[in-house]
Structures are given as structure tokens and as C-alpha cells.
Design an enzyme around this catalytic site. Sequence first.
Site, mmCIF file in Angstrom:
data_model
loop_
_atom_site.group_PDB
_atom_site.id
_atom_site.type_symbol
_atom_site.label_atom_id
_atom_site.label_comp_id
_atom_site.label_asym_id
_atom_site.label_seq_id
_atom_site.Cartn_x
_atom_site.Cartn_y
_atom_site.Cartn_z
ATOM 1 N N LYS A 9 -1.239 -65.719 21.682
ATOM 2 C CA LYS A 9 -2.341 -66.268 22.472
ATOM 3 C C LYS A 9 -2.375 -67.803 22.440
ATOM 4 O O LYS A 9 -1.710 -68.436 21.608
ATOM 5 C CB LYS A 9 -3.657 -65.666 21.962
ATOM 6 C CG LYS A 9 -3.790 -64.155 22.249
ATOM 7 C CD LYS A 9 -5.155 -63.618 21.815
ATOM 8 C CE LYS A 9 -5.306 -62.148 22.181
ATOM 9 N NZ LYS A 9 -6.649 -61.614 21.789
ATOM 10 N N TYR A 49 -7.321 -57.990 31.392
ATOM 11 C CA TYR A 49 -8.435 -57.563 30.543
ATOM 12 C C TYR A 49 -9.521 -56.828 31.327
ATOM 13 O O TYR A 49 -10.664 -56.749 30.864
ATOM 14 C CB TYR A 49 -9.030 -58.771 29.807
ATOM 15 C CG TYR A 49 -8.221 -59.197 28.593
ATOM 16 C CD1 TYR A 49 -8.060 -58.347 27.501
ATOM 17 C CD2 TYR A 49 -7.627 -60.464 28.528
ATOM 18 C CE1 TYR A 49 -7.325 -58.736 26.379
ATOM 19 C CE2 TYR A 49 -6.905 -60.868 27.406
ATOM 20 C CZ TYR A 49 -6.762 -59.989 26.328
ATOM 21 O OH TYR A 49 -6.050 -60.376 25.224
ATOM 22 N N PHE A 57 -18.262 -60.543 25.778
ATOM 23 C CA PHE A 57 -17.246 -61.556 25.483
ATOM 24 C C PHE A 57 -16.203 -61.716 26.596
ATOM 25 O O PHE A 57 -15.264 -62.500 26.465
ATOM 26 C CB PHE A 57 -16.542 -61.244 24.154
ATOM 27 C CG PHE A 57 -15.839 -59.910 24.100
ATOM 28 C CD1 PHE A 57 -14.551 -59.759 24.617
ATOM 29 C CD2 PHE A 57 -16.442 -58.800 23.517
ATOM 30 C CE1 PHE A 57 -13.892 -58.536 24.568
ATOM 31 C CE2 PHE A 57 -15.784 -57.565 23.458
ATOM 32 C CZ PHE A 57 -14.505 -57.442 23.989
ATOM 33 N N ARG A 85 0.280 -53.296 15.807
ATOM 34 C CA ARG A 85 -1.148 -53.476 15.491
ATOM 35 C C ARG A 85 -1.343 -53.666 13.985
ATOM 36 O O ARG A 85 -2.201 -54.439 13.566
ATOM 37 C CB ARG A 85 -1.983 -52.306 16.033
ATOM 38 C CG ARG A 85 -2.055 -52.325 17.577
ATOM 39 C CD ARG A 85 -3.134 -51.421 18.123
ATOM 40 N NE ARG A 85 -4.470 -51.884 17.824
ATOM 41 C CZ ARG A 85 -5.178 -52.723 18.588
ATOM 42 N NH1 ARG A 85 -4.664 -53.213 19.712
ATOM 43 N NH2 ARG A 85 -6.392 -53.084 18.238
ATOM 44 N N ARG A 102 -3.073 -62.111 12.155
ATOM 45 C CA ARG A 102 -4.429 -62.631 12.356
ATOM 46 C C ARG A 102 -4.998 -63.251 11.084
ATOM 47 O O ARG A 102 -5.745 -64.229 11.159
ATOM 48 C CB ARG A 102 -5.311 -61.526 12.924
ATOM 49 C CG ARG A 102 -5.021 -61.340 14.436
ATOM 50 C CD ARG A 102 -5.503 -60.030 14.958
ATOM 51 N NE ARG A 102 -5.555 -59.997 16.429
ATOM 52 C CZ ARG A 102 -5.809 -58.892 17.116
ATOM 53 N NH1 ARG A 102 -6.036 -57.747 16.489
ATOM 54 N NH2 ARG A 102 -5.838 -58.924 18.442
ATOM 55 N N ASN A 112 -7.947 -65.123 18.260
ATOM 56 C CA ASN A 112 -7.316 -64.347 17.199
ATOM 57 C C ASN A 112 -5.804 -64.206 17.314
ATOM 58 O O ASN A 112 -5.219 -63.223 16.861
ATOM 59 C CB ASN A 112 -8.006 -62.991 17.061
ATOM 60 C CG ASN A 112 -7.888 -62.153 18.307
ATOM 61 O OD1 ASN A 112 -7.311 -62.596 19.299
ATOM 62 N ND2 ASN A 112 -8.410 -60.945 18.266
ATOM 63 N N HIS A 115 -2.142 -60.496 20.801
ATOM 64 C CA HIS A 115 -2.553 -59.256 21.472
ATOM 65 C C HIS A 115 -1.516 -58.186 21.180
ATOM 66 O O HIS A 115 -0.328 -58.477 21.083
ATOM 67 C CB HIS A 115 -2.623 -59.457 22.996
ATOM 68 C CG HIS A 115 -2.715 -58.147 23.747
ATOM 69 N ND1 HIS A 115 -3.901 -57.487 23.924
ATOM 70 C CD2 HIS A 115 -1.753 -57.354 24.293
ATOM 71 C CE1 HIS A 115 -3.673 -56.342 24.572
ATOM 72 N NE2 HIS A 115 -2.379 -56.248 24.816
ATOM 73 N N GLU A 126 0.826 -52.434 30.535
ATOM 74 C CA GLU A 126 0.819 -53.876 30.247
ATOM 75 C C GLU A 126 2.208 -54.490 30.400
ATOM 76 O O GLU A 126 2.347 -55.612 30.903
ATOM 77 C CB GLU A 126 0.258 -54.111 28.843
ATOM 78 C CG GLU A 126 -1.235 -53.766 28.756
ATOM 79 C CD GLU A 126 -1.825 -53.849 27.364
ATOM 80 O OE1 GLU A 126 -3.027 -53.547 27.224
ATOM 81 O OE2 GLU A 126 -1.098 -54.203 26.406
HETATM 82 P P1 IDP Z 1 -7.759 -56.027 20.063
HETATM 83 O O1 IDP Z 1 -7.162 -57.299 20.637
HETATM 84 O O2 IDP Z 1 -7.670 -56.015 18.569
HETATM 85 O O3 IDP Z 1 -7.198 -54.787 20.682
HETATM 86 P P2 IDP Z 1 -10.160 -55.605 21.681
HETATM 87 O O4 IDP Z 1 -11.394 -54.920 21.199
HETATM 88 O O5 IDP Z 1 -9.285 -54.861 22.632
HETATM 89 O O6 IDP Z 1 -9.336 -56.069 20.373
HETATM 90 O O7 IDP Z 1 -10.621 -56.983 22.336
HETATM 91 C C1 IDP Z 1 -9.728 -57.739 23.121
HETATM 92 C C2 IDP Z 1 -9.850 -59.199 22.736
HETATM 93 O O8 IDP Z 1 -11.155 -59.668 23.102
HETATM 94 C C3 IDP Z 1 -9.763 -59.499 21.231
HETATM 95 O O9 IDP Z 1 -8.437 -59.578 20.746
HETATM 96 C C4 IDP Z 1 -10.486 -60.823 21.139
HETATM 97 O O10 IDP Z 1 -9.663 -61.919 21.570
HETATM 98 C C5 IDP Z 1 -11.613 -60.637 22.160
HETATM 99 N N1 IDP Z 1 -12.823 -60.116 21.515
HETATM 100 C C6 IDP Z 1 -13.054 -58.854 21.082
HETATM 101 N N2 IDP Z 1 -14.279 -58.733 20.557
HETATM 102 C C7 IDP Z 1 -14.852 -59.959 20.644
HETATM 103 C C8 IDP Z 1 -16.137 -60.478 20.254
HETATM 104 O O11 IDP Z 1 -16.990 -59.772 19.704
HETATM 105 N N3 IDP Z 1 -16.346 -61.813 20.515
HETATM 106 C C9 IDP Z 1 -15.434 -62.614 21.127
HETATM 107 N N4 IDP Z 1 -14.218 -62.142 21.516
HETATM 108 C C10 IDP Z 1 -13.929 -60.855 21.266
HETATM 109 MG MG MG Z 2 -7.335 -54.138 22.642
#
Ligand code: IDP
Ligand code: MG
Length: 137
Positions: A9, A49, A57, A85, A102, A112, A115, A126
Site C-alpha cells: 500500500k 474496494y 472507513f 494473510r 503489518r 496498514n 492487502h 482481484e
Molecule cells: P483486510 O485488509 O485485513 O482484509 P478489511 O476488513 O477487508 O481488512 O478492510 C480493508 C481495508 O480497509 C483494511 O486493510 C484497512 O486499510 C481499511 N480499514 C479496515 N477497517 C478500518 C477501520 O476501522 N478504520 C480505517 N480503515 C479501515
Molecule cells: Mg479484506
Amino acid sequence: MNRTFAIIKPDAVAAGNIGGIVNLIEKNGFKIIAMRMQHLTRKEAEGFYAVHKGKGFYDELVVFMTESPVVLLALEREDAVAKWREVMGATNPANAAAGTVRKLYASSIGRNAAHGSDSDENAAIELAYFFRTSELN
Ligand code: IDP
Ligand code: MG
């Protein structure tokens, strides 16, 4: 063998952590099938997304993902989706295990560093979103 889709990212690219993350990818036995640096457009990030549209968010996520270039990767190994993951660690770096991408490189739940696809089905979707079939041979 199966495949997953990964993104390094904008935060991690800007901080000079491409090499550290690619090193973890290779150390963990993934074969890099395709890799490209790209500055995502708003449209590309919104489409990628779309599953999160409506969440609190979502807008912040789209702005973040388009702020500067990312690295897109197609990765292959046994159990690729679950293994990537695991190597990435939890979404929130505060909960990520030691040595994960992470834990090492993310600064917040939003910013973070990486992805990873969450299922084989989404990995295929994807990968096709960002790579041509001819790049995935
Ligand atoms: P993942 O990337 O671990 O699969 P997801 O729940 O699919 O997590 O969320 C996608 C992305 O959205 C996350 O990697 C993060 O960058 C962002 N994100 C998820 N939850 C939050 C939040 O509570 N606040 C801000 N950004 C968030
Ligand atoms: Mg995800």
C-alpha cells in the site's frame, strides 16, 4: 499450488518498505508471478474496494489508496490466500503477531502496509481486476 493477490500500500511504498515486504514474500516461499508499480485512480480504488462501500472507513480508504503509488503482486504457493494473510498479520497492527508485515510496517488500522485477498474466489477476481491473463501465465 494456488494464487493470491497482494498490494504493497501507499504508506509502505512511500516509507521505503517495498524491499522489506518483497523479502518477506520470498522468504515465505511465494513465487512472484507478476508485479507492477501503479498510482491508482479514484475509480480503480473505488471499484477494487466496492465490497466496503457504505462502511464508515470507505472514503478514507479510497483517499489513502490513491495518495501515492502502490505495488500490485500476483503470488503463488501452496495455500497462498491463507498463508499471505498469515504473513501480513491482523488488519489492525496493534493486534498483528511479531514479525508480520503489518506489525513491522503498518502505522494504523487504516494505513496498514499491505492487502491480501480473503478467499480463492476473491483472489481470482482481484487478480483479474489488475492483471491481464497473459501476465498471469
Ligand atoms: P483486510 O485488509 O485485513 O482484509 P478489511 O476488513 O477487508 O481488512 O478492510 C480493508 C481495508 O480497509 C483494511 O486493510 C484497512 O486499510 C481499511 N480499514 C479496515 N477497517 C478500518 C477501520 O476501522 N478504520 C480505517 N480503515 C479501515
Ligand atoms: Mg479484506
